[in-house]
Design an enzyme around this catalytic site. Structure first.
Site, PDB file in Angstrom:
ATOM      1  N   VAL A   1       0.821  -1.200   0.000  1.00 55.36           N
ATOM      2  CA  VAL A   1       0.000   0.000   0.000  1.00 55.36           C
ATOM      3  C   VAL A   1       0.863   1.260   0.000  1.00 55.36           C
ATOM      4  CG1 VAL A   1      -1.767   1.291   1.242  1.00 55.36           C
ATOM      5  CG2 VAL A   1      -1.887  -1.191   1.165  1.00 55.36           C
TER       6      VAL A   1
ATOM      7  N   ARG B   1      12.980   0.645   5.386  1.00 53.61           N
ATOM      8  CA  ARG B   1      14.268   0.130   5.856  1.00 53.61           C
ATOM      9  C   ARG B   1      15.222  -0.252   4.729  1.00 53.61           C
ATOM     10  NH1 ARG B   1      12.679  -4.855   9.391  1.00 53.61           N
ATOM     11  NH2 ARG B   1      11.196  -5.007   7.661  1.00 53.61           N
ATOM     12  N   ARG B   2      14.712  -0.760   3.599  1.00 52.47           N
ATOM     13  CA  ARG B   2      15.562  -1.397   2.590  1.00 52.47           C
ATOM     14  C   ARG B   2      15.938  -0.419   1.482  1.00 52.47           C
ATOM     15  NH1 ARG B   2      11.650  -6.153   1.035  1.00 52.47           N
ATOM     16  NH2 ARG B   2      10.159  -4.444   1.299  1.00 52.47           N
TER      17      ARG B   2
ATOM     18  N   ASP C   1      15.286   2.630   9.749  1.00 53.26           N
ATOM     19  CA  ASP C   1      14.484   1.692  10.526  1.00 53.26           C
ATOM     20  C   ASP C   1      13.702   2.501  11.555  1.00 53.26           C
ATOM     21  OD1 ASP C   1      13.364  -0.263  12.093  1.00 53.26           O
ATOM     22  OD2 ASP C   1      15.204  -1.451  12.299  1.00 53.26           O
TER      23      ASP C   1
ATOM     24  N   TYR D   1       0.385  -4.739  18.975  1.00 50.19           N
ATOM     25  CA  TYR D   1      -0.021  -4.173  17.684  1.00 50.19           C
ATOM     26  C   TYR D   1      -1.396  -3.519  17.780  1.00 50.19           C
ATOM     27  CZ  TYR D   1      -1.452  -3.911  12.793  1.00 50.19           C
ATOM     28  OH  TYR D   1      -1.894  -3.473  11.580  1.00 50.19           O
TER      29      TYR D   1
END
Length: 278
Positions: A26, A46-47, A72, A163
Site C-alpha cells: 500500500v 528500511r531497505r 528503521d 499491535y
C-alpha cells in the site's frame, strides 16, 4: 488526472510528500499515486535497494523528483534522522503507513523488546513526524496527513496485543489531530484498514499453507489499489475512514456490542482464522 486537477492538488498539498512504509504494498502504491498527482515524493522504509528501485520507477513514469531514505523506524532517533534528511524541502503531505505486525504471535512468546519496537514505530515516530511537519502546514494553511490504522485497534485480541494497542493509539491520535488542524487548512485522515493484500500478509499466509505461493493474493483481502483509491476519495472527509465493505460492516456490528463482547468476538474470530478451537 486532468492537468488543472493536478495543479490544484500540488498547490494544496505540495511540493513534496513523504510516505513512510513506501517500499512495497500500500505504501508504494500510495507514493505512486501522489507522484501521478504531481507531488515530489520522499520514500521512507528500511531497505535502501528496494526503495531505490521504487523511486526510480516513479521518477521514470511521472517525472517528479524522488528521494529514498532507508531508516528503521523502530530504532531510537529514527524521526530525527528523517527530519535532518529533509530539512531542505517543504513537505506538504505526510503519509504514515509503516507498522504491520509480521509475527502475529502471543505477547509472551517473544521478548518485550519486540513490543517496545512496535510502540516506537507505530506511536512515537508518527507523533514526532506529525509534530515537526504539521507546524509548517498549519502556518501555510494547507497540507495533508494520512495515518494508517487497523481494525485491530477496535478491541483487544490475541496474537496482536501490542499491535492492536498501537493501532488504537493511531486512530485516536489522527482523530484528535483532525480536531486541531482541519480548520487551519490541513486535512487529516485516519485510514482504518482490515485485511489488506500486502507482501507481508502473503508471506505469512503462505508460511501457514493458506495460499499456494507468495505471488497468490491473500485470502479475502482488500487489494492495495482499492485502499489507495478510497484514501484519495476521502482525504477531506476526516477524521476517520474505514476501508472496504467488510471493515465497515464489522465496525457496525462491534458498535452495537459492549466492549467485553467485542473482545470475545475478536478472540473467536482469531481462533477460527488460525484453525484452533476457542
Amino acid at each position: 488526472m486532468e492537468s488543472e486537477d493536478v495543479t490544484t492538488f500540488v498547490e494544496r498539498y505540495g511540493p513534496w510528500a513523504m510516505v513512510a512504509g513506501a517500499s512495497d504494498g500500500v505504501g508504494a502504491a500510495f507514493a505512486g499515486e501522489l507522484a501521478d498527482r504531481g507531488l515530489n515524493v520522499v520514500l521512507l522504509a528500511r531497505r535502501q535497494q528496494v526503495l531505490d528501485e521504487v523511486a526510480a520507477e516513479i521518477a521514470r513514469r511521472t517525472g517528479v523528483q524522488t528521494r529514498a531514505l532507508a531508516v528503521d523506524l523502530a530504532e531510537p532517533g529514527a524521526a530525527a534522522r528523517v527530519i535532518d534528511a529533509t530539512d531542505d524541502i517543504d513537505v506538504g503531505f505526510l503519509v504514515y503507513c509503516a507498522g504491520a505486525d509480521p509475527d502475529f504471535r502471543p505477547f509472551l512468546a517473544g521478548p518485550v523488546g519486540a513490543a517496545e519496537s512496535m510502540i516506537q514505530r507505530n506511536c512515537v515516530v508518527p507523533v514526532q513526524l506529525c509534530h515537526h511537519f504539521a507546524g509548517p502546514m498549519a502556518r501555510r494553511g494547507r497540507g495533508g496527513i494520512v495515518i494508517f490504522g487497523s481494525g485491530a485497534g477496535f478491541a483487544g485480541g490475541p496474537n496482536m496485543v501490542a499491535y492492536g494497542a498501537t493501532k488504537a493509539f493511531d486512530m485516536v491520535f489522527a482523530e484528535a489531530l483532525w480536531t486541531e488542524l482541519h480548520d487551519r487548512g490541513v486535512d487529516v485522515l485516519g485510514l482504518i484498514l482490515g485485511k489488506t493484500d500486502t507482501p507481508a500478509l502473503r508471506k505469512l499466509e503462505h508460511s501457514r499453507g493458506q495460499i499456494p505461493s507468495e505471488d497468490h493474493p491473500a485470502r479475502d483481502a482488500v487489494p492495495a489499489g482499492e485502499v489507495v483509491a478510497e484514501a484519495f476519495a476521502n482525504l477531506t472527509n476526516g477524521p476517520t475512514h474505514l476501508v472496504g465493505d467488510q471493515m465497515r460492516a464489522l465496525a457496525q456490528v462491534m458498535g452495537a456490542m459492549t466492549r467485553n463482547d467485542a473482545v470475545k468476538l475478536i478472540a473467536q474470530a482469531t481462533a477460527a482464522a488460525m484453525g484452533t478451537v476457542e
